[in-house]
Design a protein around this motif. Structure first.
Motif, mmCIF file in Angstrom:
data_model
loop_
_atom_site.group_PDB
_atom_site.id
_atom_site.type_symbol
_atom_site.label_atom_id
_atom_site.label_comp_id
_atom_site.label_asym_id
_atom_site.label_seq_id
_atom_site.Cartn_x
_atom_site.Cartn_y
_atom_site.Cartn_z
ATOM 1 N N PRO A 6 49.361 -2.456 57.357
ATOM 2 C CA PRO A 6 48.836 -1.400 58.127
ATOM 3 C C PRO A 6 49.727 -0.153 57.891
ATOM 4 O O PRO A 6 49.184 1.002 58.370
ATOM 5 N N LEU A 7 50.911 -0.176 57.843
ATOM 6 C CA LEU A 7 51.796 0.764 57.642
ATOM 7 C C LEU A 7 52.130 1.678 58.694
ATOM 8 O O LEU A 7 53.426 1.955 59.100
ATOM 9 N N PHE A 8 51.116 2.040 59.598
ATOM 10 C CA PHE A 8 51.397 2.925 61.029
ATOM 11 C C PHE A 8 50.459 1.970 61.871
ATOM 12 O O PHE A 8 49.375 1.763 61.636
ATOM 13 N N ILE A 9 50.944 1.797 63.210
ATOM 14 C CA ILE A 9 50.231 1.125 64.291
ATOM 15 C C ILE A 9 50.225 2.323 65.169
ATOM 16 O O ILE A 9 51.347 2.831 65.627
ATOM 17 N N ARG A 10 48.967 2.383 65.833
ATOM 18 C CA ARG A 10 48.756 3.367 66.799
ATOM 19 C C ARG A 10 49.567 2.871 68.186
ATOM 20 O O ARG A 10 49.127 1.828 68.557
ATOM 21 N N ARG A 11 50.515 3.459 68.961
ATOM 22 C CA ARG A 11 50.822 3.294 70.279
ATOM 23 C C ARG A 11 50.839 4.187 71.053
ATOM 24 O O ARG A 11 51.342 5.419 70.524
ATOM 25 N N GLU A 12 50.078 4.467 72.067
ATOM 26 C CA GLU A 12 49.730 5.242 72.980
ATOM 27 C C GLU A 12 49.066 6.541 72.037
ATOM 28 O O GLU A 12 48.027 6.597 71.373
ATOM 29 N N SER A 13 49.903 7.567 71.943
ATOM 30 C CA SER A 13 49.183 9.011 71.258
ATOM 31 C C SER A 13 49.808 9.233 69.953
ATOM 32 O O SER A 13 49.721 10.504 69.443
ATOM 33 N N GLN A 14 50.755 8.227 69.257
ATOM 34 C CA GLN A 14 51.146 8.514 68.177
ATOM 35 C C GLN A 14 51.320 7.353 67.188
ATOM 36 O O GLN A 14 50.914 6.153 67.771
ATOM 37 N N PHE A 15 51.488 7.375 65.824
ATOM 38 C CA PHE A 15 51.806 6.366 65.013
ATOM 39 C C PHE A 15 53.147 5.859 64.897
ATOM 40 O O PHE A 15 54.121 6.569 64.990
ATOM 41 N N GLN A 16 53.396 4.495 64.878
ATOM 42 C CA GLN A 16 54.616 3.828 64.725
ATOM 43 C C GLN A 16 54.568 3.245 63.349
ATOM 44 O O GLN A 16 53.898 2.315 62.918
ATOM 45 N N ALA A 17 55.788 3.285 62.542
ATOM 46 C CA ALA A 17 55.726 2.735 61.364
ATOM 47 C C ALA A 17 55.985 1.297 61.297
ATOM 48 O O ALA A 17 56.986 1.028 62.064
#
Length: 317
Positions: free
Chosen positions: A54-65
């Motif tokens: 997935p590379l980036f997972i959405r957490r609240e209002s931002q992406f986490q690598a």
């Protein structure tokens, strides 16, 4: 991962990945690169397919690598830097370092700046260069246009046509700093913070130098007092050590500088409370100002551009 899939990845897609990694927000990346949001989404989807991650997972209002994205970023960033260096040379840019470098900067991003530039210049300079900094301010634009400065680091976009404002990174959360024995540490919530005076740095990362926590205090019917407006972090530290004042800072490098001073303590503000403070304010963005010549070409040497961008990003990590 099949090699043919990797060969199909264009540099534009790699640049999108790097920007998402730094900014953590696809909308901001689309705006920064002047692309449509669907194109950014398609690029990310293509990379996810190639790397089966997935590379980036959405957490609240931002992406986490993801771990895979963390491992890919240094490689992809190096690829982009090599591409930019080749492009710079193809356009006739000089790779050498001048004898002197002067940068205008805000106090939050001055710590270790000169040392970082000197270290970056070593491979391209014939001798040790002289590096100096000057406070960013109203005259910075003209100084940059007059070639009195090599670049500027600040919190706002330049409106001058001869200056390129590169959006480098956004703050992601503020830190509370106060005396180690300050009573605020018993319960460091924002409703208690507004009972103490505030130390402000002379350059705030908000429009008209407004203080978000001061604005929050007004919303709940209180008037937050300003203890001092400090020209630099050293002066801010002195004010904090000798009063019940507090300060809120979003640049991690500046926080670490204050935290390492005996008698001061720093703590990241809880996300929910941080969002309450920033209500009606956008997350501050750090810009790198570079001069453009009459052909629209950046005059700042590539090695210095790369150094300053790296410095800004590392100061936020």
């Amino acid at each position: 991962m099949p090699k043919d899939k990797l060969l199909d990845i264009p540099l534009t897609t790699i640049e999108i990945f790097c920007q998402i990694y730094v900014k953590k927000n696809a909308i901001e990346v689309a705006s920064h690169l002047e692309l449509s949001q669907p194109k950014v989404s398609r690029a990310l989807a293509a990379l996810r397919s190639v790397f089966d991650d997935p590379l980036f997972i959405r957490r609240e209002s931002q992406f986490q690598a993801t771990e895979k994205a963390h491992n890919l970023y240094p490689i992809f960033r190096e690829m982009m830097e090599c591409s930019q260096a080749v492009d710079h040379l193809m356009k006739g840019g000089s790779g050498g370092a001048e004898n002197t470098v002067e940068i205008a900067t805000v106090p939050q991003l001055e710590i270790n700046l000169t040392q970082s530039i000197k270290q970056a210049a070593m491979p391209v300079a014939d001798s040790e260069i002289i590096v100096s900094t000057t406070p960013w301010g109203e005259t910075t634009s003209q100084q940059l246009i007059n070639d009195e400065l090599d670049a500027a680091i600040c919190f706002q976009r330049s409106s001058h046509r001869a200056i390129l404002s590169k959006s480098i990174i956004q703050h992601r959360g503020g830190y509370l700093v106060a005396r180690s024995d300050h009573p605020i540490w018993r319960d460091p919530c924002i409703d208690n913070m507004i009972d103490y005076p505030l130390v402000k740095l002379i350059t705030m990362p908000f429009p008209a130098n407004k203080s978000p926590i001061g604005n929050y205090a007004k919303q709940v019917g209180k008037q937050m007092q300003i203890y001092a407006t400090a020209p630099d972090l050293g002066s801010a530290a002195n004010s904090l050590l000798n009063s019940d004042a507090i300060i809120i800072i979003g640049v991690k490098g500046a926080v670490d500088f204050l935290r390492n001073i005996n008698g001061l303590k720093a703590q990241k503000i809880d996300h929910v409370q941080d969002q309450s403070i920033l209500k009606n304010f956008s997350h501050p963005t750090v810009y790198l100002w570079l001069k453009l010549d009459t052909r629209g070409k950046v005059t700042t040497p590539f090695w210095l551009q790369r150094c300053l961008e790296d410095y800004i990003i590392k100061a936020h990590q």
